[in-house]
Design an enzyme around this catalytic site. Structure first.
Site, PDB file in Angstrom:
ATOM      1  N   ASP A   1     -15.998  -6.059   0.954  1.00 35.82           N
ATOM      2  CA  ASP A   1     -15.083  -4.919   0.922  1.00 35.82           C
ATOM      3  C   ASP A   1     -15.940  -3.673   0.707  1.00 35.82           C
ATOM      4  O   ASP A   1     -16.431  -3.418  -0.394  1.00 35.82           O
ATOM      5  CB  ASP A   1     -14.083  -5.122  -0.226  1.00 35.82           C
TER       6      ASP A   1
ATOM      7  N   GLN B   1     -15.565   1.473  -0.911  1.00 38.63           N
ATOM      8  CA  GLN B   1     -16.195   2.498  -1.747  1.00 38.63           C
ATOM      9  C   GLN B   1     -17.658   2.741  -1.371  1.00 38.63           C
ATOM     10  O   GLN B   1     -18.285   3.661  -1.883  1.00 38.63           O
ATOM     11  CB  GLN B   1     -16.117   2.105  -3.220  1.00 38.63           C
TER      12      GLN B   1
ATOM     13  N   LYS C   1     -11.838   7.224   3.535  1.00 42.91           N
ATOM     14  CA  LYS C   1     -12.740   7.314   2.391  1.00 42.91           C
ATOM     15  C   LYS C   1     -14.143   7.741   2.823  1.00 42.91           C
ATOM     16  O   LYS C   1     -15.056   7.825   2.018  1.00 42.91           O
ATOM     17  CB  LYS C   1     -12.804   5.971   1.658  1.00 42.91           C
TER      18      LYS C   1
ATOM     19  N   CYS D   1      -5.396   0.208  -8.912  1.00 41.53           N
ATOM     20  CA  CYS D   1      -5.178  -0.999  -8.084  1.00 41.53           C
ATOM     21  C   CYS D   1      -6.165  -2.101  -8.465  1.00 41.53           C
ATOM     22  O   CYS D   1      -6.672  -2.822  -7.599  1.00 41.53           O
ATOM     23  CB  CYS D   1      -5.295  -0.699  -6.594  1.00 41.53           C
TER      24      CYS D   1
ATOM     25  N   HIS E   1     -10.372  -4.791  -6.011  1.00 40.86           N
ATOM     26  CA  HIS E   1      -9.169  -4.004  -5.760  1.00 40.86           C
ATOM     27  C   HIS E   1      -8.057  -4.985  -5.362  1.00 40.86           C
ATOM     28  O   HIS E   1      -8.336  -6.035  -4.781  1.00 40.86           O
ATOM     29  CB  HIS E   1      -9.491  -3.052  -4.602  1.00 40.86           C
TER      30      HIS E   1
HETATM   31  N1  PLP Z   1     -10.983  -1.852  -1.684  1.00 43.01           N
HETATM   32  C1  PLP Z   1     -11.458  -0.928  -2.523  1.00 43.01           C
HETATM   33  C2  PLP Z   1     -12.683  -1.239  -3.329  1.00 43.01           C
HETATM   34  C3  PLP Z   1     -10.826   0.304  -2.627  1.00 43.01           C
HETATM   35  O1  PLP Z   1     -11.310   1.225  -3.473  1.00 43.01           O
HETATM   36  C4  PLP Z   1      -9.684   0.569  -1.845  1.00 43.01           C
HETATM   37  C5  PLP Z   1      -8.954   1.837  -1.978  1.00 43.01           C
HETATM   38  O2  PLP Z   1      -8.988   2.485  -2.994  1.00 43.01           O
HETATM   39  C6  PLP Z   1      -9.231  -0.426  -0.973  1.00 43.01           C
HETATM   40  C7  PLP Z   1      -9.907  -1.609  -0.926  1.00 43.01           C
HETATM   41  C8  PLP Z   1      -8.039  -0.208  -0.111  1.00 43.01           C
HETATM   42  O3  PLP Z   1      -8.274   0.761   0.851  1.00 43.01           O
HETATM   43  P1  PLP Z   1      -7.102   1.280   1.807  1.00 43.01           P
HETATM   44  O4  PLP Z   1      -5.970   1.669   0.903  1.00 43.01           O
HETATM   45  O5  PLP Z   1      -7.697   2.428   2.523  1.00 43.01           O
HETATM   46  O6  PLP Z   1      -6.732   0.146   2.702  1.00 43.01           O
END
Ligand code: PLP
Length: 394
Positions: A187, A190, A213, A351, A110
């Site tokens: 990270d 998900q 999430k 993203c 992401h």
């Molecule tokens: N990393 C992953 C794999 C994600 O799917 C997301 C959000 O869709 C993020 C990071 C970013 O999360 P946040 O916008 O809650 O900071």
């Protein structure tokens, strides 16, 4: 695990859980109760309300530590995954790297696990290296040994891809990196609501995720860090609460985790998040995982049978996230048409523009399932898609 617990999920066919999840009534009511009965600032007042708020905030941290299997002071509350990764990048990695050193990520990250590292590289002269992704949507792990060099200072990798659903074998990857003395951030945005996470067992150095999430409120998230690392790190933001003693000449830092929680935190968010943790623990992460796999298998089979529909990737292990293209129809048109039928899916680059480029698609439509979704909702989706394909035929 009860669909009736989720008022908005009940009213909509909500298939965009990768973006954010709907909230159970227990979380919504907990937020109300906090503001009705317990609201005050934390760590400051000696009066009753402040003690109640502090207790609720710190109990949340304890619940979270229990949920991911670490010590309470290893839980740093942040705004979410993005801030957690930025914190680790600024406070741990940036002071560690110099010109020519390497930071390793993967091609399925992401943007929030790409851009902070690019900025670190820009400021230090370090180089960003990338683990490739194969056509199935799995990491090219045969290249991992070559990519983990004596110059590699850090590895940052997603647990589950937000586009392909790929579940990466992070335990093995972390062990490989550790053999070469390289710390690893995972990270978990998900993964945290889809599978049980034990940071000790994984031996992750850092694990980042977002409350929204995992059926909790927005504006609250976690950076787990090993205490031995957190203790050595410089603060991220500065101000109230993160200090031990301030004079006009010099300031000393508070203990963990407060050193990294400058200013008034998201108290209500943390309290609501603890209720989400309670909900997930009661439902059982293994049950959630099993149910979502059942839904995923059902959706995959039905979607595959639709003429002109192409699911992106076929990874060895997939969580309940599916991206697809459909004939000539643009994903935005697909999502719009589905919205008219009261089905919420995501369309766009998610993203993850480098991954879109890797698969040579400008965008995809994404279905990401959660614990309250049903086979009936998947049927609605599957019934709607052929019509949409015909409507947008070139
Ligand atoms: N990393 C992953 C794999 C994600 O799917 C997301 C959000 O869709 C993020 C990071 C970013 O999360 P946040 O916008 O809650 O900071």
């Amino acid at each position: 695990m009860n669909r009736e617990d989720f008022p908005l999920a009940e009213q909509t066919n909500y298939l965009d859980n990768g973006a954010t999840t709907q909230k159970p009534i227990q979380v919504i009511e907990r937020l109300n109760r906090f503001y009705l009965n317990e609201n005050a600032n934390v760590h400051r007042g000696v009066y009753k309300l402040s003690q109640l708020a502090t207790e609720a905030y710190e109990n949340s941290r304890t619940a979270m530590a229990h949920f991911i299997h670490c010590d309470t002071d290893e839980i740093i509350y942040t705004r979410g995954t993005t801030e957690s990764i930025n914190l680790a990048a600024f406070s741990f990695v940036e002071p560690l790297v110099k010109k020519g050193d390497e930071i390793l990520i993967s091609h399925m990250e992401h943007h929030s696990n790409i851009v902070p590292w690019q900025l670190v590289c820009e400021r230090t002269g370090a180089v960003l290296k990338v683990i490739p992704v194969n056509d199935s949507g799995d990491l090219e792990l045969v290249q991992l040994d070559e990519l983990l060099t004596e110059k590699t200072r850090f590895l940052s990798l997603t647990h589950i891809s937000n586009v392909l659903g790929t579940i990466n074998p992070i335990k093995e990857i972390i062990a490989k990196a550790h053999k070469k003395g390289i710390p690893v951030l995972i990270d978990g945005a998900q993964a945290i609501a889809r599978t049980s996470v034990n940071v000790r067992e994984l031996d992750a150095d850092f694990y980042a995720f977002s409350g929204h999430k995992m059926y909790g409120p927005t504006g609250i998230g976690v950076l787990y860090g090993k205490r031995t690392l957190l203790e050595t790190m410089r603060p991220y933001q500065s101000g109230g609460d993160m200090i031990r003693r301030v004079t006009l000449e010099k300031t000393t830092w508070n203990d963990l985790p407060y050193k990294f929680e400058a200013g008034t935190p998201n108290i209500a968010g943390a309290v609501g998040l603890a209720e989400a943790v309670k909900y997930l623990e009661k439902a059982g992460m293994d049950n959630i995982e099993e149910y979502e796999q059942e839904l995923l298998n059902y959706a995959e089979e039905k979607l595959k049978a639709i003429e002109g529909l192409k699911i992106i990737g076929d990874p060895q292990k997939r969580a309940a996230v599916l991206s697809f293209t459909l004939g000539d129809a643009h994903p935005h048109d697909i999502a719009h048409e589905l919205s008219i039928k009261k089905i919420a899916v995501r369309a766009g680059h998610h993203c993850a523009q480098p991954l879109m480029n890797r698969f040579k698609v400008p965008a995809t439509t994404r279905v990401s399932l959660g614990l309250y979704n049903t086979k009936e909702e998947i049927d609605l989706l599957v019934e709607a898609l052929p019509e949409i394909r015909e409507k947008f035929k070139l």
